[in-house]
Design an enzyme around this catalytic site. Structure first.
Site, PDB file in Angstrom:
ATOM      1  N   GLU A 204       0.830  -1.201   0.000  1.00  0.00           N
ATOM      2  CA  GLU A 204       0.000   0.000   0.000  1.00  0.00           C
ATOM      3  C   GLU A 204       0.866   1.254   0.000  1.00  0.00           C
ATOM      4  OE1 GLU A 204      -3.969  -1.852   2.108  1.00  0.00           O
ATOM      5  OE2 GLU A 204      -2.507  -0.927   3.425  1.00  0.00           O
TER       6      GLU A 204
ATOM      7  N   CYS B 263       3.520   8.524   1.015  1.00  0.00           N
ATOM      8  CA  CYS B 263       4.021   7.592   2.022  1.00  0.00           C
ATOM      9  C   CYS B 263       4.198   6.258   1.309  1.00  0.00           C
ATOM     10  CB  CYS B 263       3.005   7.487   3.164  1.00  0.00           C
ATOM     11  SG  CYS B 263       3.473   6.286   4.409  1.00  0.00           S
TER      12      CYS B 263
ATOM     13  N   CYS C  62       6.504  -7.065   6.772  1.00  0.00           N
ATOM     14  CA  CYS C  62       7.612  -6.473   7.531  1.00  0.00           C
ATOM     15  C   CYS C  62       8.303  -7.560   8.326  1.00  0.00           C
ATOM     16  CB  CYS C  62       7.098  -5.393   8.480  1.00  0.00           C
ATOM     17  SG  CYS C  62       8.437  -4.441   9.259  1.00  0.00           S
TER      18      CYS C  62
ATOM     19  N   CYS D 173       6.819  -5.061  15.851  1.00  0.00           N
ATOM     20  CA  CYS D 173       6.266  -4.046  16.747  1.00  0.00           C
ATOM     21  C   CYS D 173       4.821  -4.417  17.088  1.00  0.00           C
ATOM     22  CB  CYS D 173       6.324  -2.673  16.087  1.00  0.00           C
ATOM     23  SG  CYS D 173       7.982  -2.238  15.549  1.00  0.00           S
TER      24      CYS D 173
ATOM     25  N   CYS E 290       1.676  -2.373  15.573  1.00  0.00           N
ATOM     26  CA  CYS E 290       1.619  -2.050  14.139  1.00  0.00           C
ATOM     27  C   CYS E 290       0.932  -3.153  13.350  1.00  0.00           C
ATOM     28  CB  CYS E 290       3.037  -1.842  13.614  1.00  0.00           C
ATOM     29  SG  CYS E 290       3.085  -1.446  11.857  1.00  0.00           S
TER      30      CYS E 290
ATOM     31  N   SER F 231      12.119   6.642   7.528  1.00  0.00           N
ATOM     32  CA  SER F 231      11.788   6.323   8.913  1.00  0.00           C
ATOM     33  C   SER F 231      12.233   4.905   9.230  1.00  0.00           C
ATOM     34  CB  SER F 231      10.271   6.457   9.123  1.00  0.00           C
ATOM     35  OG  SER F 231       9.935   6.029  10.429  1.00  0.00           O
TER      36      SER F 231
ATOM     37  N   SER G 128      11.638   5.673  14.925  1.00  0.00           N
ATOM     38  CA  SER G 128      10.444   5.327  15.701  1.00  0.00           C
ATOM     39  C   SER G 128      10.890   4.931  17.096  1.00  0.00           C
ATOM     40  CB  SER G 128       9.702   4.169  15.027  1.00  0.00           C
ATOM     41  OG  SER G 128       9.377   4.540  13.720  1.00  0.00           O
TER      42      SER G 128
ATOM     43  N   HIS H 119       9.359   5.812  20.461  1.00  0.00           N
ATOM     44  CA  HIS H 119       8.209   5.395  21.284  1.00  0.00           C
ATOM     45  C   HIS H 119       8.485   5.267  22.779  1.00  0.00           C
ATOM     46  CE1 HIS H 119       6.036   5.129  17.631  1.00  0.00           C
ATOM     47  NE2 HIS H 119       6.613   4.045  17.204  1.00  0.00           N
TER      48      HIS H 119
ATOM     49  N   CYS I 158      -0.692   5.900   9.975  1.00  0.00           N
ATOM     50  CA  CYS I 158       0.516   5.213  10.454  1.00  0.00           C
ATOM     51  C   CYS I 158       0.154   3.905  11.126  1.00  0.00           C
ATOM     52  CB  CYS I 158       1.236   6.027  11.527  1.00  0.00           C
ATOM     53  SG  CYS I 158       1.977   7.518  10.962  1.00  0.00           S
TER      54      CYS I 158
END
Ligand code: SAH
Length: 350
Positions: free
Chosen positions: A94, A107, A114, A118, A121, A197, A220, A222, A339
């Site tokens: 996407e 984006c 992935c 995480c 996510c 990122s 990232s 957090h 996100c």
């Protein structure tokens, strides 16, 4: 039996020039083809109108141009457009167009699925299938540039590598695509308008600095507390915050650029003074700024966005230490384009 045709975008400008020379043609034809491919983003030999019909047919006989297709588009009420992108082998990623005032940001995705885990996510719930190739990353940018012109009457202005995947786990192709996007013989975009990122892979952050990249870096983060980070981003066990910090110092020294930290505040996870202090201390080590991102729910999970008072407290303490911080509102939430929400909900990779 005929040999499978080679994808012409695997060749450099020099290689294409050599190809034409060997055929007894002029080397600069190779340059012209390269320009159609990487400057104009053309996917059909027939559209290369400064080449003779014979040359176009000849190219078609010998090469193919593997390319993406925008398979499905969803439009949010805030103007955000989410594209399901079909790759030549049928897999789907996407990419999102985000209109902000007079700018348009793309984006883009760097992997199918992935490799990281995480907990908050949606992309992490998918298996990592494969890395995207240079042209597959490049094509997402061209597609969103076309959409920006068609729907908003302006070209694409910014690119963020914040779609599916961990860009540094696909280092060569992501940097290769950025090279095509920024070079004058490619799209000629300024690297200052590009942000990569990463979840924070120290060795590769140092490598980027050594490779002299010119684009911006977001991490990232957090949480600046190792124990908490291991709970919400389990890969962090192998990549401790101390190493991350060390690599960011190196990044700043080599590139002179500041680092942006992406940071979500969750109820019961990092919504207390200990975490605020740890973040402020972390930020003081390297010139940096903080984006406090809104949490986008990804279904049945334990994560809840912290109360606004806590976000305000974060803002106060950061600002008292002269650290720039912004609260970033999510875009495209209604179509799962925000996100952490990219998960091919309407499509399945098999
Ligand atoms: N893998 C890279 C690129 C993804 S960028 C990285 O980790 O940086 C996507 C950003 O959105 C990251 O900062 C990520 O931590 C954040 N994110 C992931 N899931 C989210 C969610 N559900 N809500 C808000 N932000 C999320």
């Amino acid at each position: 039996m005929t040999a499978a045709k080679k994808d012409i975008r695997a060749y450099s400008s020099e290689e294409l020039q050599e190809f034409f020379k060997v055929q007894g043609d002029k080397a600069f034809r190779g340059k012209q083809v390269y320009q159609w491919l990487w400057n104009k983003g053309i996917h059909q030999f027939d559209k290369m109108t400064n080449l003779s019909k014979e040359t176009r047919a000849f190219l078609d006989e010998h090469f193919t141009i593997n390319h993406i297709a925008v398979d499905q588009q969803q439009r949010s009420k805030d103007g955000t457009i989410k594209n399901a992108i079909q790759l030549f082998d049928g897999r789907v990623v996407e990419s999102v167009l985000i209109p902000v005032k007079d700018r348009t940001t793309a984006c883009v995705s760097s992997q199918v699925g992935c490799s990281l885990d995480c907990k908050f996510c949606a992309t992490a719930k998918l298996d990592r299938m494969r890395n995207l190739k240079i042209d597959e990353i490049f094509d997402q940018v061209v597609a969103i540039d076309h959409q920006s012109k068609a729907y908003f009457n302006r070209p694409l202005s910014n690119i963020v590598f914040m779609g599916m995947g961990e860009p540094l786990m696909n280092y060569n192709n992501v940097l290769g695509a950025i090279e095509k996007i920024t070079s004058p013989s490619g799209l000629g975009m300024s690297p200052k308008r590009i942000t990569l990122s990463t979840s924070g892979l120290p060795k590769l952050i140092k490598k980027m600095a050594d490779d002299g990249v010119q684009f911006n870096l977001a991490v990232s983060l957090h949480t600046a507390i190792q124990e908490t980070r291991e709970q919400i981003m389990p890969f962090a066990k192998n990549f401790p915050l101390l190493d991350l910090l060390d690599s960011l110092k190196y990044w700043h020294e080599k590139t002179g650029k500041i680092v942006t930290y992406e940071y979500v505040v969750w109820e019961g996870i990092n919504d207390n003074m200990e975490h605020i202090r740890a973040l402020v201390d972390f930020c003081k080590q390297v010139p940096s700024k903080v984006n406090l991102i809104e949490y986008n729910a990804i279904g049945e999970d334990a994560f809840r966005q912290a109360r606004p008072e806590i976000i305000n407290q974060y803002m106060e303490f950061l600002s008292a230490s002269h650290i720039t911080a912004t609260v970033r509102r999510s875009r495209g939430k209604d179509i799962d384009a925000a996100c952490g929400q990219l998960a091919n909900k309407n499509k399945q990779n098999t």
